[in-house]
Design a protein around this motif. Structure first.
Motif, PDB file in Angstrom:
ATOM      1  N   ARG A 121       0.833  -1.212   0.000  1.00  7.82           N
ATOM      2  CA  ARG A 121       0.000   0.000   0.000  1.00  7.82           C
ATOM      3  C   ARG A 121       0.869   1.264   0.000  1.00  7.82           C
ATOM      4  O   ARG A 121       0.485   2.267  -0.585  1.00  7.82           O
ATOM      5  CB  ARG A 121      -0.941   0.034   1.212  1.00  7.82           C
ATOM      6  N   ARG A 122       2.039   1.227   0.656  1.00  3.75           N
ATOM      7  CA  ARG A 122       2.927   2.391   0.659  1.00  3.75           C
ATOM      8  C   ARG A 122       3.299   2.762  -0.774  1.00  3.75           C
ATOM      9  O   ARG A 122       3.337   3.930  -1.133  1.00  3.75           O
ATOM     10  CB  ARG A 122       4.196   2.122   1.469  1.00  3.75           C
ATOM     11  N   ARG A 123       3.562   1.751  -1.600  1.00  4.11           N
ATOM     12  CA  ARG A 123       3.928   2.028  -2.996  1.00  4.11           C
ATOM     13  C   ARG A 123       2.753   2.681  -3.737  1.00  4.11           C
ATOM     14  O   ARG A 123       2.958   3.484  -4.627  1.00  4.11           O
ATOM     15  CB  ARG A 123       4.372   0.738  -3.689  1.00  4.11           C
ATOM     16  N   HIS A 124       1.550   2.351  -3.352  1.00  2.00           N
ATOM     17  CA  HIS A 124       0.356   2.926  -3.992  1.00  2.00           C
ATOM     18  C   HIS A 124      -0.006   4.289  -3.406  1.00  2.00           C
ATOM     19  O   HIS A 124      -0.278   5.240  -4.142  1.00  2.00           O
ATOM     20  CB  HIS A 124      -0.818   1.955  -3.845  1.00  2.00           C
ATOM     21  N   ASP A 125      -0.030   4.399  -2.067  1.00  2.00           N
ATOM     22  CA  ASP A 125      -0.506   5.604  -1.381  1.00  2.00           C
ATOM     23  C   ASP A 125       0.598   6.611  -1.070  1.00  2.00           C
ATOM     24  O   ASP A 125       0.318   7.788  -0.882  1.00  2.00           O
ATOM     25  CB  ASP A 125      -1.189   5.233  -0.061  1.00  2.00           C
ATOM     26  N   GLY A 126       1.827   6.123  -0.921  1.00  2.00           N
ATOM     27  CA  GLY A 126       2.920   6.993  -0.515  1.00  2.00           C
ATOM     28  C   GLY A 126       3.128   7.059   0.984  1.00  2.00           C
ATOM     29  O   GLY A 126       3.997   7.773   1.468  1.00  2.00           O
ATOM     30  N   TYR A 127       2.370   6.314   1.741  1.00  2.00           N
ATOM     31  CA  TYR A 127       2.496   6.270   3.197  1.00  2.00           C
ATOM     32  C   TYR A 127       1.984   4.932   3.706  1.00  2.00           C
ATOM     33  O   TYR A 127       1.152   4.285   3.071  1.00  2.00           O
ATOM     34  CB  TYR A 127       1.744   7.421   3.878  1.00  2.00           C
ATOM     35  N   ALA A 128       2.501   4.523   4.840  1.00  2.00           N
ATOM     36  CA  ALA A 128       2.116   3.278   5.521  1.00  2.00           C
ATOM     37  C   ALA A 128       2.826   3.276   6.872  1.00  2.00           C
ATOM     38  O   ALA A 128       3.718   4.100   7.111  1.00  2.00           O
ATOM     39  CB  ALA A 128       2.521   2.060   4.681  1.00  2.00           C
ATOM     40  N   PRO A 129       2.458   2.359   7.748  1.00  2.00           N
ATOM     41  CA  PRO A 129       3.133   2.327   9.054  1.00  2.00           C
ATOM     42  C   PRO A 129       4.640   2.116   8.932  1.00  2.00           C
ATOM     43  O   PRO A 129       5.125   1.439   8.032  1.00  2.00           O
ATOM     44  CB  PRO A 129       2.471   1.141   9.762  1.00  2.00           C
ATOM     45  N   TRP A 130       5.356   2.718   9.878  1.00  2.00           N
ATOM     46  CA  TRP A 130       6.801   2.597   9.977  1.00  2.00           C
ATOM     47  C   TRP A 130       7.168   1.607  11.078  1.00  2.00           C
ATOM     48  O   TRP A 130       6.413   1.410  12.027  1.00  2.00           O
ATOM     49  CB  TRP A 130       7.436   3.918  10.393  1.00  2.00           C
ATOM     50  N   THR A 131       8.371   1.087  10.986  1.00  4.57           N
ATOM     51  CA  THR A 131       9.010   0.492  12.153  1.00  4.57           C
ATOM     52  C   THR A 131       9.515   1.674  12.962  1.00  4.57           C
ATOM     53  O   THR A 131      10.137   2.591  12.421  1.00  4.57           O
ATOM     54  CB  THR A 131      10.179  -0.426  11.739  1.00  4.57           C
ATOM     55  N   ILE A 132       9.231   1.657  14.242  1.00  2.00           N
ATOM     56  CA  ILE A 132       9.617   2.744  15.137  1.00  2.00           C
ATOM     57  C   ILE A 132      10.755   2.223  16.002  1.00  2.00           C
ATOM     58  O   ILE A 132      10.582   1.260  16.751  1.00  2.00           O
ATOM     59  CB  ILE A 132       8.427   3.193  16.004  1.00  2.00           C
TER      60      ILE A 132
END
Length: 174
Positions: free
Chosen positions: A57-68
């Motif tokens: 989804r990050r590749r599609h939306d430009g954002y997704a959850p991160w490892t913190i």
């Protein structure tokens, strides 16, 4: 949003998850107690799938959850950020955060939230961001309220409150 770039806050590094992060993420994402107010991953495989689908989804939306991770020691503390939930579509852009119990109560969720909302408001210019919190999760509800979220309604089928926060500069102009 800086899709492939680590983001640093005063105490945290927010970075794209890698498959090598999954065992450390599963320590809390798969822990029934740590995830008692939401859904725990049933297996390491389930956790790997969750991370991989969000990365797609990050590749599609430009954002997704991160490892913190901790800026000081590099240990993985949590997983979270902005996303459009690929497993429960239709709620719009949400922010969520999940931390290892050893990281609870240290202000990391608020620190990550500040970064998420800055990105949402200024880089992505999202009109609003949503979030969910279980009624018994007073710490999460406090994080959301402190960040300017307001309760929209209780969603009985999810047993959670739906929160929203309008873009900051949109509110200031109103």
């Amino acid at each position: 949003m800086a899709n492939g770039v680590d983001i640093e806050t005063p105490r945290l590094v927010l970075r794209r998850p890698s498959l090598s992060d999954v065992p450390a993420l599963f320590e809390f994402l798969g822990d029934a107690h740590a995830m008692r107010h939401t859904h725990a991953c049933a297996s390491l495989r389930d956790c790997r799938r969750k991370v991989a689908v969000h990365e797609w989804r990050r590749r599609h939306d430009g954002y997704a959850p991160w490892t913190i991770a901790s800026k000081a020691g590099g240990q993985i503390l949590g997983w979270g950020g902005l996303y459009d939930d690929p497993f429960d579509r239709g709620w719009g852009v949400e922010v969520a955060y999940f931390f290892h119990p050893s990281a609870w109560g240290r202000g990391y969720a608020s620190e990550m939230m500040t970064t998420c909302l800055t990105i949402a408001d200024h880089a992505l210019r999202l009109p609003e961001v949503r979030a969910f919190a279980h009624p018994e999760n007073s710490a999460s509800r406090r994080v959301l309220e402190k960040a300017g979220f307001e309760v929209v309604r209780f969603v009985p089928e999810m047993e959670r409150f739906l929160y929203r926060r309008h873009r900051q500069d949109a509110r200031a102009a109103a």
